[in-house]
Design a protein around this motif. Structure first.
Motif, PDB file in Angstrom:
ATOM      1  N   GLN A 191       0.849  -1.190   0.000  1.00  0.00           N
ATOM      2  CA  GLN A 191       0.000   0.000   0.000  1.00  0.00           C
ATOM      3  C   GLN A 191       0.886   1.242   0.000  1.00  0.00           C
ATOM      4  O   GLN A 191       1.707   1.428   0.904  1.00  0.00           O
ATOM      5  CB  GLN A 191      -0.892   0.003   1.231  1.00  0.00           C
ATOM      6  N   LEU A 214      -4.594  -6.513   2.700  1.00  0.00           N
ATOM      7  CA  LEU A 214      -5.969  -6.330   3.170  1.00  0.00           C
ATOM      8  C   LEU A 214      -6.830  -5.656   2.106  1.00  0.00           C
ATOM      9  O   LEU A 214      -8.025  -5.956   1.971  1.00  0.00           O
ATOM     10  CB  LEU A 214      -5.982  -5.515   4.467  1.00  0.00           C
ATOM     11  N   LYS A 215      -6.236  -4.721   1.359  1.00  0.00           N
ATOM     12  CA  LYS A 215      -6.976  -4.056   0.277  1.00  0.00           C
ATOM     13  C   LYS A 215      -7.387  -5.082  -0.786  1.00  0.00           C
ATOM     14  O   LYS A 215      -8.527  -5.061  -1.268  1.00  0.00           O
ATOM     15  CB  LYS A 215      -6.099  -2.969  -0.343  1.00  0.00           C
ATOM     16  N   GLU A 237       3.969  -3.188   7.741  1.00  0.00           N
ATOM     17  CA  GLU A 237       2.660  -2.538   7.848  1.00  0.00           C
ATOM     18  C   GLU A 237       2.086  -2.217   6.467  1.00  0.00           C
ATOM     19  O   GLU A 237       0.897  -2.442   6.210  1.00  0.00           O
ATOM     20  CB  GLU A 237       2.786  -1.255   8.663  1.00  0.00           C
ATOM     21  N   LEU A 238       2.917  -1.703   5.559  1.00  0.00           N
ATOM     22  CA  LEU A 238       2.456  -1.374   4.211  1.00  0.00           C
ATOM     23  C   LEU A 238       2.109  -2.632   3.425  1.00  0.00           C
ATOM     24  O   LEU A 238       1.180  -2.638   2.605  1.00  0.00           O
ATOM     25  CB  LEU A 238       3.519  -0.568   3.465  1.00  0.00           C
ATOM     26  N   SER A 281      -1.238  -3.846   4.777  1.00  0.00           N
ATOM     27  CA  SER A 281      -2.288  -2.944   4.284  1.00  0.00           C
ATOM     28  C   SER A 281      -2.626  -3.246   2.838  1.00  0.00           C
ATOM     29  O   SER A 281      -3.803  -3.244   2.445  1.00  0.00           O
ATOM     30  CB  SER A 281      -1.837  -1.483   4.430  1.00  0.00           C
TER      31      SER A 281
END
Length: 419
Positions: free
Chosen positions: A38, A62-63, A55-56, A59
């Motif tokens: 992300q 999850l998208k 974390e990215l 993310s």
């Protein structure tokens, strides 16, 4: 790094080096599978590999899981997220509820979608459907947005049932959804399936009471349909027996009184028919069908002026009904009330200048009054949308009955028309 398709414009897909392959909580990182990242807000690219964080990556995954659950590597991404964040489902669910409470509904939708696809459970699908219902409620006019989110809510519950299987909570939600929409038969199907598997508790007792009400309503509908069919088959006496039984238990159902009035009128019991039709009128706001029948009864009992009043009210309720307009024109023509006859002929002609009955009535009007009708006058109606025309027999006086039924005609014959 390569950029993916437009709807994933904030996602970059990267390939990890083979040296990154390892086991995390029993999950194997496969360097042959590209993983999504992300992009930070306001960024269109990453300058170097050092900017990539776990974390990215999570993310980005999850998208994909939320909006593209059919992605070929979605199962891998789900396993990856749950391996590095075992509490992801719980945390995402809490975050989604918080965003919903803050009215950040679009972000809440994304989080609920991720929860649904990460760990499919009935509660997660119900949460998402509830969110869509809330989004639909934002459209107070019940326009396109309302329809869109109501459909999303329905599809979410049905998807949940497909994924989770026969689940009491999902079945009850689907049942109540359709009940709210007025789809009583479909609601009955889902609620019946709920009752088959639900554990005995207060909610099940509540649903059972609702099911009893539904069964009663459907039974009432069947009774009225049987009476209607009997009238259509010229079995008026049989219909009256059914309707009297029904009305003894349901004295405030207007359309039962209407059917009784219709059956009595066909049996030429005009006074009793009028009483039944007035009872129908007392239990509803009034429909053009009721006033049509009342007009016919009034004509048959010699109350001609009252018949005109009833028909005039019917026209007020249904100003684009060609039958009603030609009826009024015909009555005024018979009574040599030229101005009124012309008014309703003009209105009828504007709806359908080629209607054979209207053409004949115009010829009668010109012959009797000595007046000449000019070209059609175009009038606009504030409440008109589509001109409603019905196939009618070429009779000088025909009063339409209940919608989608046979036409209900008076005893007037061609000899009664004005020459």
């Amino acid at each position: 790094m390569t950029e993916h398709r437009d709807e994933l414009k904030n996602i970059l897909f990267i390939t990890l080096p083979a040296s990154m392959e390892r086991e995390i909580n029993g999950f194997h990182i496969d360097s042959s599978i590209q993983i999504p990242v992300q992009l930070p807000d306001g960024r269109t690219s990453l300058e170097n590999a050092g900017e990539i964080s776990l974390e990215l990556i999570v993310s980005g995954m999850l998208k994909i899981i939320a909006y593209h659950n059919d992605h070929p590597h979605a199962p891998y991404y789900r396993a990856f997220v749950l391996a590095v964040q075992p509490d992801a489902v719980k945390e995402l669910n809490i975050a989604a509820i918080a965003q919903q409470q803050k009215e950040n509904l679009t972000f809440a939708e994304e989080l609920f979608l991720a929860v649904c696809h990460l760990s499919p459970q009935s509660a997660t699908y119900i949460n998402l459907a509830t969110l869509y219902n809330r989004m639909a409620a934002k459209d107070a006019s019940k326009g396109a947005a309302y329809d869109l989110y109501q459909q999303k809510a329905l599809e979410t519950l049905k998807e949940g049932l497909d994924v989770v299987g026969e689940d009491a909570q999902l079945l009850s939600e689907l049942g109540f959804f359709h009940l709210y929409q007025g789809n009583v038969e479909i609601a009955r199907e889902y609620l019946s399936r709920y009752l088959d598997i639900a554990q005995p508790d207060e909610k099940r007792e509540h649903v059972q009471r609702i099911m009893n009400d539904i069964e009663s309503k459907l039974s009432d509908d069947r009774s009225l349909m049987q009476a209607y069919d009997a009238i259509q088959m010229n079995k008026e006496e049989e219909a009256l027996d059914l309707l009297d039984q029904f009305l003894s238990q349901n004295p405030s159902v207007w359309n039962a009184w209407f059917l009784k009035g219709w059956a009595l009128r066909r049996l030429q019991n005009f006074a009793e028919a009028e009483t039944a039709l007035l009872a129908a009128l007392a239990n509803c706001k009034g429909t053009s069908d009721i006033y049509n029948e009342l007009a016919l009864c009034s004509l048959e009992t010699g109350k001609r002026d009252l018949a005109k009043m009833y028909l005039n009210t019917a026209v007020d309720l249904d100003g684009e009904n060609l039958t009603l307009l030609s009826n009024l024109a015909y009555l005024h023509l018979q009574d040599q009330e030229w101005d009124e006859a012309r008014e309703y002929l003009e209105l009828a002609r504007n709806l359908d200048p080629n209607d054979p009955l209207i053409i004949r009535l115009m010829e009668d009007y010109q012959r009797q009054s000595g007046d000449t009708l000019a070209s059609p006058i175009v009038q606009e109606y504030v409440d008109s949308e589509d001109v409603f025309s019905q196939a009618r027999e070429e009779k000088p006086f025909a009063i339409q009955g209940k919608e989608d039924t046979d036409e209900l005609e008076s005893s007037y014959t061609e000899e009664d028309s004005v020459r």
